[in-house]
Write a protein that holds these residues in place. Sequence first.
Motif, PDB file in Angstrom:
ATOM      1  N   GLU A 129       0.819  -1.206   0.000  1.00  0.00           N
ATOM      2  CA  GLU A 129       0.000   0.000   0.000  1.00  0.00           C
ATOM      3  C   GLU A 129       0.854   1.258   0.000  1.00  0.00           C
ATOM      4  OE1 GLU A 129      -2.944  -0.017   2.995  1.00  0.00           O
ATOM      5  OE2 GLU A 129      -3.587  -2.052   2.594  1.00  0.00           O
ATOM      6  N   GLU A 130       2.131   1.127  -0.167  1.00  0.00           N
ATOM      7  CA  GLU A 130       3.004   2.301  -0.232  1.00  0.00           C
ATOM      8  C   GLU A 130       2.792   3.040  -1.544  1.00  0.00           C
ATOM      9  OE1 GLU A 130       7.096   2.288   0.646  1.00  0.00           O
ATOM     10  OE2 GLU A 130       6.925   0.646   2.067  1.00  0.00           O
ATOM     11  N   PRO A 131       3.142   4.330  -1.588  1.00  0.00           N
ATOM     12  CA  PRO A 131       3.081   5.062  -2.854  1.00  0.00           C
ATOM     13  C   PRO A 131       3.970   4.412  -3.908  1.00  0.00           C
ATOM     14  CG  PRO A 131       3.337   6.580  -1.005  1.00  0.00           C
ATOM     15  CD  PRO A 131       3.509   5.200  -0.458  1.00  0.00           C
ATOM     16  N   GLU A 132       3.604   4.609  -5.154  1.00  0.00           N
ATOM     17  CA  GLU A 132       4.312   3.965  -6.255  1.00  0.00           C
ATOM     18  C   GLU A 132       5.790   4.331  -6.274  1.00  0.00           C
ATOM     19  OE1 GLU A 132       4.896   1.540  -9.444  1.00  0.00           O
ATOM     20  OE2 GLU A 132       3.049   1.778  -8.291  1.00  0.00           O
ATOM     21  N   GLU A 133       6.111   5.651  -5.951  1.00  0.00           N
ATOM     22  CA  GLU A 133       7.492   6.096  -6.073  1.00  0.00           C
ATOM     23  C   GLU A 133       8.403   5.508  -5.003  1.00  0.00           C
ATOM     24  OE1 GLU A 133       5.095   9.220  -3.849  1.00  0.00           O
ATOM     25  OE2 GLU A 133       4.905   8.008  -5.675  1.00  0.00           O
ATOM     26  N   THR A 134       7.842   4.967  -3.903  1.00  0.00           N
ATOM     27  CA  THR A 134       8.688   4.400  -2.847  1.00  0.00           C
ATOM     28  C   THR A 134       8.503   2.897  -2.699  1.00  0.00           C
ATOM     29  OG1 THR A 134       6.996   4.823  -1.151  1.00  0.00           O
ATOM     30  CG2 THR A 134       8.601   6.568  -1.560  1.00  0.00           C
ATOM     31  N   ARG A 135       7.659   2.332  -3.491  1.00  0.00           N
ATOM     32  CA  ARG A 135       7.356   0.898  -3.336  1.00  0.00           C
ATOM     33  C   ARG A 135       8.602   0.052  -3.617  1.00  0.00           C
ATOM     34  NH1 ARG A 135       2.125  -0.833  -6.388  1.00  0.00           N
ATOM     35  NH2 ARG A 135       1.367   0.726  -4.888  1.00  0.00           N
ATOM     36  N   GLY A 136       8.939  -0.773  -2.665  1.00  0.00           N
ATOM     37  CA  GLY A 136      10.061  -1.689  -2.819  1.00  0.00           C
ATOM     38  C   GLY A 136      11.420  -1.088  -2.541  1.00  0.00           C
ATOM     39  N   LEU A 137      11.476   0.184  -2.158  1.00  0.00           N
ATOM     40  CA  LEU A 137      12.768   0.828  -1.897  1.00  0.00           C
ATOM     41  C   LEU A 137      13.269   0.444  -0.502  1.00  0.00           C
ATOM     42  CD1 LEU A 137      12.222   4.440  -3.303  1.00  0.00           C
ATOM     43  CD2 LEU A 137      13.248   2.457  -4.432  1.00  0.00           C
ATOM     44  N   GLY A 138      14.582   0.241  -0.386  1.00  0.00           N
ATOM     45  CA  GLY A 138      15.194  -0.014   0.913  1.00  0.00           C
ATOM     46  C   GLY A 138      15.516   1.280   1.634  1.00  0.00           C
ATOM     47  N   PHE A 139      16.088   1.150   2.838  1.00  0.00           N
ATOM     48  CA  PHE A 139      16.406   2.331   3.635  1.00  0.00           C
ATOM     49  C   PHE A 139      17.405   3.238   2.915  1.00  0.00           C
ATOM     50  CE2 PHE A 139      15.498  -0.487   7.521  1.00  0.00           C
ATOM     51  CZ  PHE A 139      14.137  -0.258   7.365  1.00  0.00           C
ATOM     52  N   ASP A 140      18.458   2.627   2.347  1.00  0.00           N
ATOM     53  CA  ASP A 140      19.467   3.434   1.654  1.00  0.00           C
ATOM     54  C   ASP A 140      18.863   4.151   0.453  1.00  0.00           C
ATOM     55  OD1 ASP A 140      21.363   2.647   3.454  1.00  0.00           O
ATOM     56  OD2 ASP A 140      22.104   0.984   2.224  1.00  0.00           O
ATOM     57  N   GLU A 141      17.979   3.447  -0.276  1.00  0.00           N
ATOM     58  CA  GLU A 141      17.354   4.071  -1.444  1.00  0.00           C
ATOM     59  C   GLU A 141      16.417   5.192  -1.029  1.00  0.00           C
ATOM     60  OE1 GLU A 141      17.092   0.369  -4.573  1.00  0.00           O
ATOM     61  OE2 GLU A 141      15.759   0.364  -2.853  1.00  0.00           O
ATOM     62  N   LEU A 142      15.688   4.991   0.089  1.00  0.00           N
ATOM     63  CA  LEU A 142      14.817   6.067   0.586  1.00  0.00           C
ATOM     64  C   LEU A 142      15.629   7.279   1.008  1.00  0.00           C
ATOM     65  CD1 LEU A 142      12.213   4.046   2.696  1.00  0.00           C
ATOM     66  CD2 LEU A 142      11.782   5.305   0.581  1.00  0.00           C
ATOM     67  N   ARG A 143      16.770   7.027   1.657  1.00  0.00           N
ATOM     68  CA  ARG A 143      17.631   8.151   2.047  1.00  0.00           C
ATOM     69  C   ARG A 143      18.165   8.885   0.825  1.00  0.00           C
ATOM     70  NH1 ARG A 143      19.435   4.758   6.415  1.00  0.00           N
ATOM     71  NH2 ARG A 143      21.135   3.976   5.137  1.00  0.00           N
ATOM     72  N   GLN A 144      18.552   8.119  -0.199  1.00  0.00           N
ATOM     73  CA  GLN A 144      19.047   8.743  -1.424  1.00  0.00           C
ATOM     74  C   GLN A 144      17.957   9.568  -2.096  1.00  0.00           C
ATOM     75  OE1 GLN A 144      20.614   5.616  -3.860  1.00  0.00           O
ATOM     76  NE2 GLN A 144      22.353   5.196  -2.516  1.00  0.00           N
ATOM     77  N   GLN A 145      16.728   9.032  -2.100  1.00  0.00           N
ATOM     78  CA  GLN A 145      15.615   9.782  -2.670  1.00  0.00           C
ATOM     79  C   GLN A 145      15.368  11.063  -1.896  1.00  0.00           C
ATOM     80  OE1 GLN A 145      11.444   8.537  -2.108  1.00  0.00           O
ATOM     81  NE2 GLN A 145      11.340   8.352  -4.334  1.00  0.00           N
ATOM     82  N   GLN A 146      15.412  10.944  -0.569  1.00  0.00           N
ATOM     83  CA  GLN A 146      15.227  12.134   0.265  1.00  0.00           C
ATOM     84  C   GLN A 146      16.344  13.140   0.008  1.00  0.00           C
ATOM     85  OE1 GLN A 146      15.144  11.315   4.437  1.00  0.00           O
ATOM     86  NE2 GLN A 146      15.286  13.451   5.027  1.00  0.00           N
ATOM     87  N   ARG A 147      17.588  12.651  -0.129  1.00  0.00           N
ATOM     88  CA  ARG A 147      18.712  13.536  -0.372  1.00  0.00           C
ATOM     89  C   ARG A 147      18.557  14.248  -1.718  1.00  0.00           C
ATOM     90  NH1 ARG A 147      22.385   9.985  -0.351  1.00  0.00           N
ATOM     91  NH2 ARG A 147      22.564   9.912   1.927  1.00  0.00           N
ATOM     92  N   ARG A 148      18.055  13.532  -2.738  1.00  0.00           N
ATOM     93  CA  ARG A 148      17.846  14.166  -4.045  1.00  0.00           C
ATOM     94  C   ARG A 148      16.792  15.263  -3.947  1.00  0.00           C
ATOM     95  NH1 ARG A 148      18.157   8.809  -5.988  1.00  0.00           N
ATOM     96  NH2 ARG A 148      15.880   8.697  -6.057  1.00  0.00           N
ATOM     97  N   ILE A 149      15.731  14.984  -3.194  1.00  0.00           N
ATOM     98  CA  ILE A 149      14.674  15.990  -3.040  1.00  0.00           C
ATOM     99  C   ILE A 149      15.234  17.234  -2.357  1.00  0.00           C
ATOM    100  CG2 ILE A 149      12.489  16.514  -1.890  1.00  0.00           C
ATOM    101  CD1 ILE A 149      11.741  13.561  -2.266  1.00  0.00           C
ATOM    102  N   ILE A 150      16.038  17.015  -1.302  1.00  0.00           N
ATOM    103  CA  ILE A 150      16.632  18.149  -0.587  1.00  0.00           C
ATOM    104  C   ILE A 150      17.565  18.927  -1.494  1.00  0.00           C
ATOM    105  CG2 ILE A 150      18.160  18.783   1.323  1.00  0.00           C
ATOM    106  CD1 ILE A 150      17.018  16.447   2.898  1.00  0.00           C
ATOM    107  N   GLU A 151      18.373  18.206  -2.291  1.00  0.00           N
ATOM    108  CA  GLU A 151      19.299  18.882  -3.205  1.00  0.00           C
ATOM    109  C   GLU A 151      18.539  19.698  -4.244  1.00  0.00           C
ATOM    110  OE1 GLU A 151      21.650  15.745  -4.774  1.00  0.00           O
ATOM    111  OE2 GLU A 151      22.958  15.591  -3.004  1.00  0.00           O
ATOM    112  N   GLU A 152      17.422  19.152  -4.758  1.00  0.00           N
ATOM    113  CA  GLU A 152      16.632  19.895  -5.736  1.00  0.00           C
ATOM    114  C   GLU A 152      16.049  21.153  -5.106  1.00  0.00           C
ATOM    115  OE1 GLU A 152      13.747  17.144  -7.121  1.00  0.00           O
ATOM    116  OE2 GLU A 152      15.167  15.977  -8.322  1.00  0.00           O
TER     117      GLU A 152
END
Length: 236
Positions: free
Chosen positions: A127-150
Amino acid sequence: MAPDPWLPLLAAARQLAQDIAEKLQERSRCQRSGESSAKVNVAIRSSLQSLGEKIEQLREQLLRAVSTRQITQLEGDRRQNLVDELLTRHRQLEASYRNEGPEADVSRSSLMAGGAKRGVTNPWLLEEPEETRGLGFDELRQQQRRIIEEQDAGLDALSSIISRQKQMGQEIGNELDEQNEIIDDLTSLVENTDERLRSQTRHVRTVEKKSASCGMLVVIVLLLIAIAVVALWPTG
């Protein structure tokens, strides 16, 4: 970068919810077979309390992270949705725990739908959102870091635009100051010129008055001389 404690806590809460759902199924089997379910009930009750505490910790940490800007508002909204989903699951599990009738099997079956399938270790991920489905902790952190950088890049661009506008404003202000100084100088020059014109006009009028007075005096003198000459002229 220090690890985000919120993500492991979320995973632990999800796993605990999965364990509770499995214990509810175990209790159902015990009830159907006539076995005692007292021990399972105690474990479920304790796990439900622990799950509620973890959800509260997730909410507190999320509020702190958003208020101190450790995460972006977009990430905060995404995590809030995950907490809300987990809270809904907690309430469903509590409802199933309190339901001792035969209809409890239907609730438990709906809770376990998809989660009891072989190979699926975490049913809440479905039931997770499509953009985070199946992502691990490191991948979620990287996604968060990209959002912050943007967002940082956007803020830098906005700061650059504001800085240029400020510089333009200062240049316009300096130009206005220079124009005002020129206008002040022109005003002073016009006032001085006007004063000199008035002074020259007064001087010319004075000269004219003196000239008129001198002319009249000459006429009088000549008239007196003429009278004297006539008086002294011998008569014959």
